[in-house]
Design a protein around this motif. Structure first.
Motif, PDB file in Angstrom:
ATOM      1  N   VAL A  99     -43.406 -40.469  53.585  1.00  0.00           N
ATOM      2  CA  VAL A  99     -43.474 -39.319  52.435  1.00  0.00           C
ATOM      3  C   VAL A  99     -44.051 -38.237  52.917  1.00  0.00           C
ATOM      4  O   VAL A  99     -43.665 -37.010  52.595  1.00  0.00           O
ATOM      5  N   ASP A 100     -45.198 -38.416  53.443  1.00  0.00           N
ATOM      6  CA  ASP A 100     -46.022 -37.368  54.115  1.00  0.00           C
ATOM      7  C   ASP A 100     -45.409 -36.242  54.745  1.00  0.00           C
ATOM      8  O   ASP A 100     -44.988 -34.946  54.575  1.00  0.00           O
ATOM      9  N   ALA A 101     -44.206 -36.707  55.697  1.00  0.00           N
ATOM     10  CA  ALA A 101     -43.676 -35.839  56.738  1.00  0.00           C
ATOM     11  C   ALA A 101     -42.613 -34.854  55.716  1.00  0.00           C
ATOM     12  O   ALA A 101     -42.189 -33.961  55.953  1.00  0.00           O
ATOM     13  N   VAL A 102     -41.741 -35.853  55.005  1.00  0.00           N
ATOM     14  CA  VAL A 102     -40.614 -35.130  54.254  1.00  0.00           C
ATOM     15  C   VAL A 102     -41.474 -34.331  53.281  1.00  0.00           C
ATOM     16  O   VAL A 102     -40.706 -33.232  53.017  1.00  0.00           O
ATOM     17  N   VAL A 103     -42.280 -34.667  52.727  1.00  0.00           N
ATOM     18  CA  VAL A 103     -42.961 -33.608  51.598  1.00  0.00           C
ATOM     19  C   VAL A 103     -43.256 -32.205  52.104  1.00  0.00           C
ATOM     20  O   VAL A 103     -43.291 -31.297  51.804  1.00  0.00           O
ATOM     21  N   ALA A 104     -44.053 -32.530  53.591  1.00  0.00           N
ATOM     22  CA  ALA A 104     -44.460 -31.431  54.334  1.00  0.00           C
ATOM     23  C   ALA A 104     -43.214 -30.678  54.877  1.00  0.00           C
ATOM     24  O   ALA A 104     -43.471 -29.579  55.514  1.00  0.00           O
ATOM     25  N   GLY A 105     -42.055 -30.813  54.854  1.00  0.00           N
ATOM     26  CA  GLY A 105     -40.950 -30.210  55.178  1.00  0.00           C
ATOM     27  C   GLY A 105     -40.768 -30.603  56.663  1.00  0.00           C
ATOM     28  O   GLY A 105     -39.957 -29.849  57.459  1.00  0.00           O
ATOM     29  N   GLU A 106     -41.238 -31.522  57.392  1.00  0.00           N
ATOM     30  CA  GLU A 106     -41.088 -31.626  58.898  1.00  0.00           C
ATOM     31  C   GLU A 106     -39.667 -32.304  59.135  1.00  0.00           C
ATOM     32  O   GLU A 106     -39.008 -32.139  60.173  1.00  0.00           O
ATOM     33  N   ALA A 107     -39.097 -32.947  58.018  1.00  0.00           N
ATOM     34  CA  ALA A 107     -37.730 -33.328  58.052  1.00  0.00           C
ATOM     35  C   ALA A 107     -37.088 -33.350  56.722  1.00  0.00           C
ATOM     36  O   ALA A 107     -37.950 -33.508  55.814  1.00  0.00           O
ATOM     37  N   GLY A 108     -35.940 -33.758  56.512  1.00  0.00           N
ATOM     38  CA  GLY A 108     -35.293 -33.749  55.050  1.00  0.00           C
ATOM     39  C   GLY A 108     -35.165 -35.172  54.834  1.00  0.00           C
ATOM     40  O   GLY A 108     -35.351 -35.469  53.491  1.00  0.00           O
ATOM     41  N   ALA A 109     -35.241 -36.131  55.921  1.00  0.00           N
ATOM     42  CA  ALA A 109     -35.035 -37.329  55.481  1.00  0.00           C
ATOM     43  C   ALA A 109     -35.614 -38.297  56.539  1.00  0.00           C
ATOM     44  O   ALA A 109     -35.974 -37.871  57.612  1.00  0.00           O
ATOM     45  N   ALA A 110     -36.094 -39.618  56.014  1.00  0.00           N
ATOM     46  CA  ALA A 110     -36.881 -40.337  56.803  1.00  0.00           C
ATOM     47  C   ALA A 110     -36.381 -41.900  56.434  1.00  0.00           C
ATOM     48  O   ALA A 110     -35.861 -42.148  55.628  1.00  0.00           O
ATOM     49  N   PHE A 111     -36.202 -42.703  57.718  1.00  0.00           N
ATOM     50  CA  PHE A 111     -36.052 -44.237  57.338  1.00  0.00           C
ATOM     51  C   PHE A 111     -36.952 -45.055  58.038  1.00  0.00           C
ATOM     52  O   PHE A 111     -37.222 -44.908  59.192  1.00  0.00           O
ATOM     53  N   VAL A 112     -37.502 -45.961  56.988  1.00  0.00           N
ATOM     54  CA  VAL A 112     -38.714 -46.763  57.562  1.00  0.00           C
ATOM     55  C   VAL A 112     -38.090 -48.064  57.925  1.00  0.00           C
ATOM     56  O   VAL A 112     -37.494 -48.981  57.022  1.00  0.00           O
ATOM     57  N   ALA A 113     -38.110 -48.428  59.223  1.00  0.00           N
ATOM     58  CA  ALA A 113     -37.480 -49.691  59.640  1.00  0.00           C
ATOM     59  C   ALA A 113     -38.635 -50.648  60.136  1.00  0.00           C
ATOM     60  O   ALA A 113     -39.112 -50.774  61.153  1.00  0.00           O
ATOM     61  N   ALA A 114     -39.256 -51.338  58.902  1.00  0.00           N
ATOM     62  CA  ALA A 114     -40.299 -52.275  59.128  1.00  0.00           C
ATOM     63  C   ALA A 114     -40.074 -53.486  58.393  1.00  0.00           C
ATOM     64  O   ALA A 114     -39.104 -53.533  57.506  1.00  0.00           O
ATOM     65  N   ARG A 115     -40.717 -54.478  58.617  1.00  0.00           N
ATOM     66  CA  ARG A 115     -40.597 -55.862  57.737  1.00  0.00           C
ATOM     67  C   ARG A 115     -41.958 -56.205  57.699  1.00  0.00           C
ATOM     68  O   ARG A 115     -43.000 -55.957  58.839  1.00  0.00           O
ATOM     69  N   PRO A 116     -42.425 -57.220  56.903  1.00  0.00           N
ATOM     70  CA  PRO A 116     -41.681 -57.980  55.856  1.00  0.00           C
ATOM     71  C   PRO A 116     -40.939 -56.679  54.755  1.00  0.00           C
ATOM     72  O   PRO A 116     -41.715 -55.875  54.734  1.00  0.00           O
ATOM     73  N   PRO A 117     -40.018 -57.042  54.036  1.00  0.00           N
ATOM     74  CA  PRO A 117     -39.614 -56.185  52.814  1.00  0.00           C
ATOM     75  C   PRO A 117     -40.793 -55.907  51.840  1.00  0.00           C
ATOM     76  O   PRO A 117     -41.662 -56.797  51.972  1.00  0.00           O
ATOM     77  N   GLY A 118     -40.279 -55.385  50.777  1.00  0.00           N
ATOM     78  CA  GLY A 118     -41.248 -55.157  49.678  1.00  0.00           C
ATOM     79  C   GLY A 118     -40.880 -55.148  48.416  1.00  0.00           C
ATOM     80  O   GLY A 118     -41.835 -55.511  47.445  1.00  0.00           O
ATOM     81  N   HIS A 119     -39.686 -55.024  47.975  1.00  0.00           N
ATOM     82  CA  HIS A 119     -39.301 -54.913  46.712  1.00  0.00           C
ATOM     83  C   HIS A 119     -39.425 -56.009  45.770  1.00  0.00           C
ATOM     84  O   HIS A 119     -39.202 -55.743  44.575  1.00  0.00           O
ATOM     85  N   HIS A 120     -39.564 -57.113  46.024  1.00  0.00           N
ATOM     86  CA  HIS A 120     -40.068 -58.412  45.298  1.00  0.00           C
ATOM     87  C   HIS A 120     -41.367 -58.550  45.156  1.00  0.00           C
ATOM     88  O   HIS A 120     -41.820 -59.545  44.220  1.00  0.00           O
ATOM     89  N   ALA A 121     -42.263 -57.945  45.828  1.00  0.00           N
ATOM     90  CA  ALA A 121     -43.713 -58.360  45.533  1.00  0.00           C
ATOM     91  C   ALA A 121     -44.169 -57.557  44.155  1.00  0.00           C
ATOM     92  O   ALA A 121     -44.192 -56.293  43.815  1.00  0.00           O
ATOM     93  N   GLU A 122     -44.683 -58.430  43.234  1.00  0.00           N
ATOM     94  CA  GLU A 122     -45.061 -58.017  41.894  1.00  0.00           C
ATOM     95  C   GLU A 122     -46.558 -57.392  41.916  1.00  0.00           C
ATOM     96  O   GLU A 122     -47.149 -57.743  43.105  1.00  0.00           O
ATOM     97  N   THR A 123     -47.252 -57.039  40.771  1.00  0.00           N
ATOM     98  CA  THR A 123     -48.494 -56.627  40.814  1.00  0.00           C
ATOM     99  C   THR A 123     -49.360 -57.554  41.584  1.00  0.00           C
ATOM    100  O   THR A 123     -50.329 -57.186  42.254  1.00  0.00           O
ATOM    101  N   ALA A 124     -49.464 -58.796  41.399  1.00  0.00           N
ATOM    102  CA  ALA A 124     -50.360 -59.819  41.760  1.00  0.00           C
ATOM    103  C   ALA A 124     -49.694 -61.036  42.471  1.00  0.00           C
ATOM    104  O   ALA A 124     -50.194 -61.977  42.372  1.00  0.00           O
ATOM    105  N   GLN A 125     -48.469 -60.938  42.870  1.00  0.00           N
ATOM    106  CA  GLN A 125     -47.689 -62.300  43.282  1.00  0.00           C
ATOM    107  C   GLN A 125     -46.707 -61.824  44.192  1.00  0.00           C
ATOM    108  O   GLN A 125     -45.818 -60.883  44.368  1.00  0.00           O
ATOM    109  N   ALA A 126     -46.877 -62.465  45.495  1.00  0.00           N
ATOM    110  CA  ALA A 126     -45.938 -62.300  46.555  1.00  0.00           C
ATOM    111  C   ALA A 126     -44.626 -63.225  46.387  1.00  0.00           C
ATOM    112  O   ALA A 126     -45.090 -64.329  45.809  1.00  0.00           O
ATOM    113  N   MET A 127     -43.431 -62.772  46.306  1.00  0.00           N
ATOM    114  CA  MET A 127     -42.417 -63.716  46.291  1.00  0.00           C
ATOM    115  C   MET A 127     -40.997 -62.758  47.085  1.00  0.00           C
ATOM    116  O   MET A 127     -41.155 -61.839  47.625  1.00  0.00           O
TER     117      MET A 127
END
Length: 302
Positions: A99-127
């Motif tokens: 986010v920092d790099a794209v907002v700063a204009g260092e690149a137009g796009a970035a891809f984060v190839a990391a794990r574990p994934p994140g989109h199921h983690a709720e406010t106070a619950q891993a799942m």
């Protein structure tokens, strides 16, 4: 085009037979081979970034649950190994650095190839294999640290991003748009789930839906919503498990459909877009889909 990754993500070792396994990153690397990307290490994540979305008590519970050896189980399919928290914090650091790099204009796009994934983690619950809501954390950094007025999160993983929706439910500055198979785990993502400010958009797809159905749905619903929202930055939960070969779901997309998504989302993003790896569990399909998606982003952002 920037790609953020780190060897610490290999330290999140899951039990034998678990679909969210270290080999997924080898498949991603195969997909990235030959692409003209600039590689950067995911820095260690700052706990203050996690606390933008998750309470301190939850962060402490996850850290305390990390085992000295073997595995600890947080829910039916979410496990911790000795290196899991370090890996998750690299994912957090990667999304923030992207986010920092794209907002700063260092690149137009970035891809984060990391794990574990994140989109199921709720406010106070891993799942659902997820510990921290990586993409939601990135959205909050864009809004609160960089002062952007409006951001959008698009989630095309085959499973609904219930965690991202939960973490951004009250965030009026962020549009959350998700396409996903329904019914399917985690059971959320009905069109009636609209967010506290009407800024959540869920687009369920029936089992067996192919790429043509997806393209029509995006052209009818999600791409116009993004155009109306006029985001300063688009973040993407890039799950590749809608591929026809994936063992955990029943959509029928092909690798070229992810290339089409990259082009459509890039146009809507207006030149600033950060994507992060979510699902994708057939290794050959994951490699081909990453090659198509990141390859298109590399071409468009050159």
């Amino acid at each position: 085009m920037l790609v953020f990754t780190h060897a610490d993500c290999d330290g999140h070792v899951t039990p034998p037979g678990h679909p969210e396994r270290v080999e997924r990153l080898r498949a991603v690397e195969a997909g990235l081979e030959g692409l003209a990307v600039e590689r950067r290490d995911c820095p260690p994540g700052n706990e203050a970034e996690v606390l933008r979305c998750h309470p301190a008590g939850y962060l402490a519970r996850v850290k305390l649950a990390v085992p000295a050896d073997g595995w600890a189980q947080l829910d039916g399919d979410t496990f911790l190994a000795p290196g899991s928290h370090r890996a998750a914090m690299r994912a957090v650091g990667g999304i923030c650095a992207a986010v920092d790099a794209v907002v700063a204009g260092e690149a137009g796009a970035a891809f984060v190839a990391a794990r574990p994934p994140g989109h199921h983690a709720e406010t106070a619950q891993a799942m659902g294999f997820c510990l921290y809501g990586t993409v939601a954390i990135g959205a909050k950094r864009a809004l609160d640290h960089h002062g952007l007025a409006r951001v959008a999160v698009v989630d095309f993983d085959v499973h609904h991003g219930n965690g991202t929706q939960d973490l951004l439910w009250d965030e009026a500055r962020c549009l959350f748009a998700s396409s996903h198979q329904r019914p399917l785990f985690p059971g959320t993502g009905a069109p009636e789930e609209r967010g506290a400010h009407g800024q959540v958009l869920n687009l369920p797809l029936r089992a067996g839906s192919d790429g043509a159905a997806m393209r029509a749905a995006y052209e009818r619903v999600i791409l116009p919503a993004l155009a109306d929202w006029r985001p300063d930055l688009v973040l993407v939960s890039a799950g590749f498990d809608a591929h026809a070969a994936d063992p955990l779901a029943g959509l029928a997309w092909q690798a070229e459909d992810f290339r089409w998504l990259a082009a459509g989302l890039w146009e809507a993003a207006g030149g600033r877009m950060v994507s992060a790896l979510e699902g994708g569990y057939d290794l050959d399909a994951l490699a081909a889909s990453v090659a198509a998606y990141v390859g298109e982003m590399t071409r468009l952002s050159a």
